[in-house]
Write a protein that holds these residues in place. Structure first.
Motif, PDB file in Angstrom:
ATOM      1  N   LEU A   8       0.693  -1.066  -0.138  1.00 20.30           N
ATOM      2  CA  LEU A   8      -0.027  -0.187   0.084  1.00 20.30           C
ATOM      3  C   LEU A   8       0.907   1.237   0.031  1.00 20.30           C
ATOM      4  CD1 LEU A   8      -2.410   1.522   0.262  1.00 20.30           C
ATOM      5  CD2 LEU A   8      -2.467   1.067   2.628  1.00 20.30           C
ATOM      6  N   THR A   9       1.895   1.388   0.800  1.00 23.46           N
ATOM      7  CA  THR A   9       2.673   2.452   0.760  1.00 23.46           C
ATOM      8  C   THR A   9       3.273   2.771  -0.656  1.00 23.46           C
ATOM      9  OG1 THR A   9       3.450   1.909   3.171  1.00 23.46           O
ATOM     10  CG2 THR A   9       5.029   3.255   1.983  1.00 23.46           C
ATOM     11  N   GLU A  10       3.762   1.579  -1.238  1.00 23.68           N
ATOM     12  CA  GLU A  10       4.519   1.731  -2.463  1.00 23.68           C
ATOM     13  C   GLU A  10       3.423   2.299  -3.496  1.00 23.68           C
ATOM     14  OE1 GLU A  10       6.246  -1.424  -5.977  1.00 23.68           O
ATOM     15  OE2 GLU A  10       5.964  -2.032  -3.876  1.00 23.68           O
ATOM     16  N   PHE A  11       2.212   1.643  -3.548  1.00 26.79           N
ATOM     17  CA  PHE A  11       0.981   2.170  -4.319  1.00 26.79           C
ATOM     18  C   PHE A  11       0.843   3.787  -3.916  1.00 26.79           C
ATOM     19  CE2 PHE A  11      -3.510   1.115  -5.553  1.00 26.79           C
ATOM     20  CZ  PHE A  11      -3.337   1.603  -6.799  1.00 26.79           C
ATOM     21  N   LEU A  12       0.800   4.100  -2.885  1.00 29.48           N
ATOM     22  CA  LEU A  12       0.783   5.620  -2.417  1.00 29.48           C
ATOM     23  C   LEU A  12       1.541   6.605  -2.766  1.00 29.48           C
ATOM     24  CD1 LEU A  12      -1.009   4.919   1.127  1.00 29.48           C
ATOM     25  CD2 LEU A  12      -2.143   5.845  -0.971  1.00 29.48           C
ATOM     26  N   ARG A  13       2.865   6.020  -3.237  1.00 31.21           N
ATOM     27  CA  ARG A  13       3.777   6.840  -3.676  1.00 31.21           C
ATOM     28  C   ARG A  13       3.837   7.370  -4.808  1.00 31.21           C
ATOM     29  NH1 ARG A  13       7.653   3.322  -0.672  1.00 31.21           N
ATOM     30  NH2 ARG A  13       8.415   4.531   1.309  1.00 31.21           N
ATOM     31  N   ILE A  14       2.867   6.638  -5.890  1.00 31.58           N
ATOM     32  CA  ILE A  14       2.732   6.915  -7.267  1.00 31.58           C
ATOM     33  C   ILE A  14       1.674   8.186  -7.279  1.00 31.58           C
ATOM     34  CG2 ILE A  14       1.852   6.141  -9.375  1.00 31.58           C
ATOM     35  CD1 ILE A  14       2.551   3.495  -8.455  1.00 31.58           C
ATOM     36  N   PRO A  15       2.084   9.499  -7.863  1.00 31.45           N
ATOM     37  CA  PRO A  15       0.947  10.551  -7.810  1.00 31.45           C
ATOM     38  C   PRO A  15       0.230  10.436  -9.088  1.00 31.45           C
ATOM     39  CG  PRO A  15       3.271  11.171  -8.634  1.00 31.45           C
ATOM     40  CD  PRO A  15       3.381   9.639  -8.281  1.00 31.45           C
ATOM     41  N   SER A  16      -0.780   9.539  -8.921  1.00 22.74           N
ATOM     42  CA  SER A  16      -1.553   9.462 -10.117  1.00 22.74           C
ATOM     43  C   SER A  16      -2.958  10.504 -10.106  1.00 22.74           C
ATOM     44  CB  SER A  16      -2.288   7.905 -10.122  1.00 22.74           C
ATOM     45  OG  SER A  16      -2.527   7.617  -8.695  1.00 22.74           O
ATOM     46  N   ILE A  17      -2.425  11.660 -10.171  1.00 22.08           N
ATOM     47  CA  ILE A  17      -3.388  12.628 -10.361  1.00 22.08           C
ATOM     48  C   ILE A  17      -3.932  12.897 -11.721  1.00 22.08           C
ATOM     49  CG2 ILE A  17      -3.766  15.118 -10.213  1.00 22.08           C
ATOM     50  CD1 ILE A  17      -1.140  14.969  -8.254  1.00 22.08           C
TER      51      ILE A  17
END
Length: 456
Positions: A17-26
């Motif tokens: 989850l931490t790794e996923f959240l690092r991606i700024p998928s705006i």
């Protein structure tokens, strides 16, 4: 099925989850297009790791959709799981206590943009399937996954994708993890969502801005004309004045209204939360009814003329406004947009021109039937893990996929997410409770078993 696999692997799940959240998928900002693509590919890889098959990142007119399935449960129903991997912009950055895309864990909460909306929830059905496939080497139901990258901008590519891939997405029921609850310790499932329709109104009164000392009093003013048009949209008592706006509205039962009002905030508490001195709106309905099961029309923004410091004595040639409506069952977004367009045509002053353009992000309203077997499956799964029955929530907001699935695929959507509505969704310092993360994994694992029984 016990939950030892979930317990034993919880640290890994949090790290993922931490790794996923690092991606700024705006999704709303073009400069983050590559990051959105990266998030789609990460999601696809995570599905494959869980044992899901036929995983692919599928192109759309906008950001990609991630699809995967596992279809070896012969004779069992097929369930479509929905979520989105895109997030809102993080601004204002100065109000964050940490970097929005550098997740921080404090007091069993993970802080990052997209934590509660909805990257943690995306992983719940994935981890549940992985748990079954690792422990039992099978699933009790057939599963399909649909994870989009445009929910935060109104899912503009989703309808077209569904139209083109009806057979691929065919299912007996859908489960959306894009959901939550009012309180941490009270489970809930959303059973009603309002739809959304919006327009931009552009008014032009001249070829360019004019000097008010040379032309004032003798030429039309676009801002004043726009004000008259906007004022005509509603009556003084708060009801919408657009002809035909209420014609298709489904009146809700007295029993449902009693349920809403029994759990909704008092008028005084509602006023305090909103920061207003009095409630105002459609007569004959309580604030709970007005915000959950009645349609609305609101001006969201308007601009025109000079807006800088000091005075600039111009007569603005152009003025603009954005107007959106929350819709309820039986209202159609396209029809409501057409009604507004016709209203503006009738109420535009003769001395100016006005154009009405539909905004992206339409959503159909949605209401889950009370006797839907998927709802019963959710109730049993939640009861098994949390030892509490979920409340049935009506939400005033919109989630486009629920209405689209019903309209295009004739599939009902049951909402089950583990976000709590105090977790700063769309705001600085957004977070997600790690206790909810593990609890949600267990409920989804049990839910697969319950769906096999109740969707037969």
């Amino acid at each position: 099925m016990d939950f030892s696999y979930i317990t034993d692997n919880q640290k890994r799940f949090i790290d993922e989850l931490t790794e996923f959240l690092r991606i700024p998928s705006i999704s709303t900002l073009p400069e983050y297009k590559e990051s959105v693509q990266q998030a789609a590919e990460w999601t696809a890889s995570r599905l494959q790791h869980a044992g899901i098959e036929h995983v692919k990142v599928m192109e759309t007119n906008g950001h990609p959709i991630v699809y995967g399935d596992w279809l070896h449960a012969e004779g069992a129903p097929t369930v479509l799981f929905y979520g989105h991997y895109d997030v809102q912009p993080a601004e204002p950055l100065d109000l964050w206590n940490s970097q929005p895309f550098e997740p921080v864990i404090e007091n069993e909460r993970i802080y990052a943009r997209g934590a509660t909306d909805m990257k943690a929830n995306v992983l719940l059905p994935v981890i549940a399937c992985e748990t079954w496939l690792k422990d039992a080497n099978t699933l009790p139901v057939n599963v399909k996954f649909l994870f989009e990258g445009e929910e935060e901008i109104g899912s503009p590519s989703l309808a077209g994708f569904m139209e083109e891939n009806k057979e691929l997405l065919r299912a007996d029921a859908a489960i959306s993890a894009d959901s939550g609850r009012m309180e941490e310790d009270q489970p809930a499932s959303m059973v009603s969502l309002r739809g959304l329709a919006g327009v931009q109104i552009d008014v032009r009164s001249a070829g360019g801005d004019l000097h008010s000392g040379l032309y004032g009093g003798a030429v039309p003013n676009s801002a004043q004309a726009l004000a008259r048009i906007l004022d005509s949209l509603k009556h003084e008592d708060g009801t919408v004045a657009v002809e035909g706006f209420y014609d298709d509205v489904m009146e809700r039962s007295d029993e449902e209204k009693e349920t809403i009002n029994a759990t909704f905030s008092s008028d005084e508490t509602f006023q305090q939360k909103a920061g207003v001195d009095r409630v105002y709106g459609e007569p004959g309905y309580t604030p709970g009814e007005q915000t959950l099961i009645r349609p609305t029309l609101d001006i969201n923004g308007l601009w025109g003329g000079y807006q800088g410091i000091g005075v600039k004595t111009v007569i603005p040639a152009e003025s603009h406004a954005k107007v959106t409506c929350r819709l309820v069952p039986n209202q159609d977004p396209e029809h409501v947009i057409d009604l507004i367009r016709r209203h503006v045509e009738r109420h535009t002053p003769a001395e100016v021109d006005a154009l009405v353009f539909p905004l992206e992000g339409k959503a159909y309203p949605y209401m889950l039937p009370e006797d839907h077997p998927g709802l019963k499956a959710v109730e049993e799964a939640v009861q098994h893990v949390e030892e509490k029955s979920p409340h049935q929530l009506r939400i005033g907001g919109s989630i486009p996929v629920a209405g689209l699935l019903q309209q295009l695929l004739d599939v009902h959507t049951v909402q089950l997410g583990y976000s709590v509505f105090d977790e700063g969704m769309h705001a600085p310092n957004e977070f997600y409770r790690l206790s909810q993360f593990e609890k949600g994994q267990k409920v989804y694992t049990r839910l697969l078993q319950e769906l096999a029984e109740y969707l037969e």
